[in-house]
Design a protein around this motif. Sequence first.
Motif, mmCIF file in Angstrom:
data_model
loop_
_atom_site.group_PDB
_atom_site.id
_atom_site.type_symbol
_atom_site.label_atom_id
_atom_site.label_comp_id
_atom_site.label_asym_id
_atom_site.label_seq_id
_atom_site.Cartn_x
_atom_site.Cartn_y
_atom_site.Cartn_z
ATOM 1 N N SER A 1 40.600 1.534 50.977
ATOM 2 C CA SER A 1 40.485 0.708 49.732
ATOM 3 C C SER A 1 41.205 0.079 48.723
ATOM 4 O O SER A 1 41.827 -0.409 47.993
ATOM 5 C CB SER A 1 40.600 2.728 48.817
ATOM 6 N N ASP A 2 42.479 1.153 49.282
ATOM 7 C CA ASP A 2 43.779 -0.083 48.088
ATOM 8 C C ASP A 2 44.222 -1.205 48.277
ATOM 9 O O ASP A 2 44.743 -1.515 48.011
ATOM 10 C CB ASP A 2 45.957 1.329 48.240
ATOM 11 N N MET A 3 44.182 -0.993 49.823
ATOM 12 C CA MET A 3 44.241 -2.932 50.983
ATOM 13 C C MET A 3 43.544 -3.313 49.805
ATOM 14 O O MET A 3 43.444 -4.645 49.287
ATOM 15 C CB MET A 3 43.939 -2.671 52.201
ATOM 16 N N GLU A 4 42.295 -3.363 49.908
ATOM 17 C CA GLU A 4 41.150 -3.974 48.932
ATOM 18 C C GLU A 4 41.374 -4.451 47.781
ATOM 19 O O GLU A 4 41.244 -5.215 46.916
ATOM 20 C CB GLU A 4 39.562 -3.471 49.343
ATOM 21 N N SER A 5 41.746 -3.448 46.884
ATOM 22 C CA SER A 5 42.231 -3.412 45.794
ATOM 23 C C SER A 5 43.466 -4.404 45.213
ATOM 24 O O SER A 5 43.246 -5.105 45.250
ATOM 25 C CB SER A 5 42.736 -2.176 44.741
ATOM 26 N N PHE A 6 44.500 -4.321 46.538
ATOM 27 C CA PHE A 6 45.198 -5.246 46.495
ATOM 28 C C PHE A 6 45.270 -7.070 46.727
ATOM 29 O O PHE A 6 45.321 -7.361 46.348
ATOM 30 C CB PHE A 6 46.666 -4.379 47.527
ATOM 31 N N LYS A 7 44.232 -6.846 47.128
ATOM 32 C CA LYS A 7 43.566 -8.646 48.047
ATOM 33 C C LYS A 7 43.094 -9.206 46.515
ATOM 34 O O LYS A 7 42.918 -9.917 46.399
ATOM 35 C CB LYS A 7 42.591 -8.437 48.876
ATOM 36 N N ALA A 8 42.668 -7.543 46.103
ATOM 37 C CA ALA A 8 41.608 -8.050 44.570
ATOM 38 C C ALA A 8 42.644 -8.774 43.713
ATOM 39 O O ALA A 8 42.535 -10.095 43.248
ATOM 40 C CB ALA A 8 40.239 -7.462 44.404
ATOM 41 N N ALA A 9 43.515 -8.062 43.335
ATOM 42 C CA ALA A 9 44.321 -8.648 42.498
ATOM 43 C C ALA A 9 45.231 -9.618 43.030
ATOM 44 O O ALA A 9 45.898 -10.197 41.514
ATOM 45 C CB ALA A 9 44.877 -6.939 41.984
ATOM 46 N N ASN A 10 45.568 -9.696 44.055
ATOM 47 C CA ASN A 10 47.056 -10.518 44.474
ATOM 48 C C ASN A 10 45.537 -11.858 45.622
ATOM 49 O O ASN A 10 46.705 -11.859 46.706
ATOM 50 C CB ASN A 10 47.639 -9.847 44.960
ATOM 51 N N PRO A 11 44.920 -12.622 45.429
ATOM 52 C CA PRO A 11 44.613 -13.211 46.440
ATOM 53 C C PRO A 11 45.936 -13.962 46.797
ATOM 54 O O PRO A 11 46.966 -14.673 46.793
ATOM 55 C CB PRO A 11 44.130 -14.093 45.266
ATOM 56 N N GLY A 12 45.491 -14.229 48.345
ATOM 57 C CA GLY A 12 46.926 -14.975 48.968
ATOM 58 C C GLY A 12 47.724 -14.429 49.485
ATOM 59 O O GLY A 12 48.360 -14.422 50.370
ATOM 60 N N CYS A 13 47.694 -12.531 49.512
ATOM 61 C CA CYS A 13 49.196 -12.177 49.567
ATOM 62 C C CYS A 13 48.478 -12.061 51.287
ATOM 63 O O CYS A 13 48.289 -12.107 51.906
ATOM 64 C CB CYS A 13 48.706 -10.634 48.695
#
Length: 974
Positions: free
Chosen positions: A670-682
Motif C-alpha cells: 500500500s505504501d509503495m503504491e501511494s509513493f508511486k502515485a505521489a512521485n511519478p517516475g520514481c
Amino acid sequence: SLLSEKPHMSIFDVFQFFWFVSRVEEVLNDWKLIGSNVGKPPEKGEYTSGTWEENSREINFADFKFSITHHYLKQESVESEGKEDVEEDAFPLAMQDLLCMNNDFPPRAHCLVRWYGVHEFVVISPGANCEAVISESKCNLLLSSVSIALANTGCQVPLFVQIQQKWRKMYAGECQGPGVRADFEMVHLRKVPSQYNHLSGLMDIFKSKIGCPLTPLPPINIAIRFTYILQDWQQYSWPQQPPDFDALLAGEVGGVEFGKLPFGACEDPISELHLATTWPHLTEGIVVDNDVYSDLDPLQAPHWSVRVRKADNPQCLLGDFLMEFFKLCSRKESTDEILGKNSVEEESKENSDITQALSKLTEPTAVPIPKLSVSNMVHSARKHIRRHRRHDQSPINNDVLNSILQYLFPDSLGDKSDSNEAKATHSNPGGKNDQDKDTEDYNLFNLLKSAPSDSLTYRLALCICLVNFYHGGMRAVAHLWQEFVLEMRYRWENNYLIYGLAAGPPDLRCCLLHQKLQMLNCCIEHKRARDENRKESGRDRKDTTSCENGLLGPESGRQGGSGGSPGKSWDSWSDSEDEFYECLSDTEEMKEVPAEGAKGAKIKPEGRLQPHGKLTLLNSDEPLYIPVTQEPAPMTEDLLEEQSEVLAKLGTSAEGAHLRARMQSACLLSDMESFKAANPGCSLEDFVRWYSPRDYVEEEVTDETGQTVVRGNLSARMNIPGNMWVEAWETAKATPARRQRRLFDDTKEAERVLHYLAVQKPADLTRHLLPCILHAAILKVKEEESVEDIPSVRKAIQQVTSHTSKHLRHPIPDFKKLEDTINQLMVVETIIAQARSLKAKFGLGKGEKGEDTEGLEKFVGSLLEEPEVAVIGAGRGPAGSIIHKLFVSAQRAALLAPLEDDPNRLGGSEDRKPMGGGGGVPDFPPPAGREILLRTCVPRPAPYSKALPQRLFCVLMREEFRLAGAFSSDTSFF
C-alpha cells in the motif's frame, strides 16, 4: 543398678533406655551444647525485641517418637577475652537467668521463657501423632534419661520434658553445672486454692519449698503483675454506619457513591483492651496482700502496659465487595441462561423487522428509510425488552439502571451529534489534567494491566461490582452488561464516539476488554472520517448508501517510515476479489489518469503530503514527496497472538516463507503504491530512501575523471534474489491511498468486537474486569492509609501492588494467587479500621489538636505495631487517664450505677477504698489474671551449701492455677 531400681524393666527396655540416652547426647553434641556455655546477661527488653531461633530433630524411644527442639535467643558472639575471665565453678547461664530482672513478664516469648526467664533451653516433647506422657513411671524414666545425658555431656543448658496432655503445658526439667543442679517443677490445677489466692499464701509455699535453715531468711524479691480486661466500650460507638440500600438515587448506597468502593469494618475490629499493672521490685513487708486486705491498687502501680485484642476476621466492606465479585469468576452460566430468552423471543415475534432489517432496506416501502436502520431497530428492541420484562423480574430497577448508565455515559445527557462536544469528552473524559495523569497512582494501570482510572472500562468495573453486591448478584451483572452491549451497538450504528476512551489505537498495556472498546472507538473514528470525506466531496446520499463499505477517506499521512510493518493485520491481505474501493462521483476522473508507463503520457501526481526535506528523485530533479498513506491497522493483543500463531503454522518451507512474506507485506505494498502515485517516475531506491533509510548505503567513490562523488546503493539484504521488496515494487501500481483497498476494514472489525462483547458470560466479564477492581481497591486503601499514616500498612500496600502486578501480567493469571491478593487487601483494610477504632477510643478522631495529641498518636500507632506498649506516666499520664475513664464507664454500666459528675473523679488514692472494702463501685473489675514472681538466693540443702538462686512463678486465673518453680541445690556440699 537400673534393673534393681526398676525390676519391671527387661533387658530390652534397658537397651532402649540407653540407646535413647545416647541419641540425646548425640543431638546435644551436634548442636555444640556440651561443656560450659559462655554468654552475657540479656539486656532489658531483649526477650521481646530480639530474635528467637530454634532447631529440631526427631528421636525414638522404642516405638515412641519424640521431637527434641533447641530454643535460643540469638545474641552477638562473645569475644575470646571473656572466656578467660570465666570462673571454673561459675553458675550456668540458665541459673543466672533465674535472678535476672531485665525481662520479667515478656509479652511475646515461649511459655518457659516467661516462667523461668531462661534464654536458651532444650525441650523433648512427644511427636505430633503420639500419645502424651501421662504415667508417672514414664515421666520418671524420661527425667532419668535427661539427667544421665546432661551428666555425660557436661551440657549446662536446661533440658525440659513435656509431660501430661499438651494443652496443659506441663514441663519438668533439669539443669546441671559444676557442683550445682537446678530442678524445674510445675503444679497445674483448675481452681485456685483459697489459702493460696493471695501473695501471703504463695510466700508460704515458696518458703516451705526452699526449706532454708537460716534465720532470718534472706530477703525475697517480689514482682507482681495484674491484668485487667476491658470489653465494654461505653463511651464509644463504632462509627461505621450499616449500608443504606434505599439511598442510591440520593447519590450514595451504604456510603458508596458511583465510582467509589466502600471501605471500613462493619463491626468494631478492637474487641478487648488488656491493661497490665506491674510492681517490678518489691520486698516482703512493703506490700500487704492477703485474704482480708490488699493495697495492690492498680492506679498506684508504677508501670502500666497495654495490649489490644483484635476481633477475629471482622466483616469489612471492601473485602466483602472484592470477594463477592471474585466469586463470579467461577460461575458457568451465560447471559441468556441467566436472564432467559422469553422477552427477546416475544419481541422477535411481534416485530419481525429486526430479523429482516437488511431485506426491509431493499424492499419498496412507505416507511422512511432512517426508521429502518439497524441502530433504530436495536434501540426499539431495547424498549420492547424493558416493556415485556415484568417489574418484579427485572434484576435492576429502571431508576437505578438509568443512574448507572448516566454515570457511565454522561455525554448521553447532551446532544451526541455535536461533534465538538463529543471530541472534548472523548479526549478528557475524567476531567483530569495532564499533571494528574503524570502521578504514580494514575499510571498504576500500566503495572496491573487494568485501565486508566478515568476510563469507561474502570467505571464499568466499579458499577459491575456495585450491582453484584447490592442489586441482585449475577442476574444484575448480566442485565447491566446486556444494556452496555446495546449501548455500544447504538453508538457504532450512529457514529457516536464512546465516552471515556483515549484516542488512538488500542493500548496494549491495558486489559483486553479495554482494548476491545478502544478498537470499537477506532472503527467509529474511521467511519466518521469516511462520512465527513463523502460530505466534503459532494456525494449525494444514495451514492453513499450504495457504497457504504467504501474505503477510508483522506488519511493523515505518515511522516517518515520504518523498515517494516509491525502490527499490520494479516487479515487485510487477501488474494480474493473481495476488495473495497472508494466510490467516485465522476467516472471521468479515471479517464483523465492515463495508465502508468503509457508512451507520451504525462502522469499526474496524486496523494502528496509534503516534500521530504531537500531530497530529489534519483532519475530526475523532481523533489521527493512524502505520500499520503493509509494508517496501519490497529490490533488488540488477542489478534496479534492469533496472527503470530497463523504465521508460525506456515512452517519453514520456501512456500510457507513466501506466503508469510506476502501476508506481512500488505502495508508495504500500500505504501509503495501511494509513493508511486505521489512521485511519478520514481524507483525502488527512492522509496527505500524514504521508507527505510538504513537500507540505502551511500559512499564516496572516485569517478573516471578523478573526482570524488557520492553514490548510493541498496543494502545487501535488498539485493538478495527473490527479495519481497523487489517483487512488491514490481507489482505495485501508482494508486493514491484514497483509491486503495482498505488496510483496516472498520465495519468488519466493529462487528467482530460487538460479537465478542455479546458472547461474554458474566464470569468472562468478571475475569476481564478483575484487574480494574484490584486497581481500584489498591487506590482506595492507599487513599485511606494516607489519612491514618501507618508505616507498616504503607509497606504492605507496596508488597501487594508488586505481587498483584506480577500475577496480572502473566498470560494466564493464577486466580488462586489473585484470591490471596484479595485476602491481603482485606488484612490491610482491617489494620486501617483498627487504627481508626483506637484513635476514636483515645479521642483522636475529632480533628482537634491538643497538647497531648502527638503523644497519644504515637501511643496508638505503637499499639498496632507492638505486642505490648508501655503507658508513659502509668495511671496519671494522658493515655492512662483515658484508659481509666474507659474502665470506670464499663464498671458503672456493668453494675448499673449512675456516672458521677465529679470532674476530679480521676484523682489519687485518697478517694479510693481498699480492694474488698465496702461501699461504692470500684474503678476496675477484679483482675482477669495475676502473676507473682518470687526470687531469692539461699544455701540449699544445707546451711553450709552455696547460696544458689531459687525462683517461683505463680499464675492465678479464674480457671487456672499454675506454679512453675526452679529450685537449685548444691551437689558438692550437702
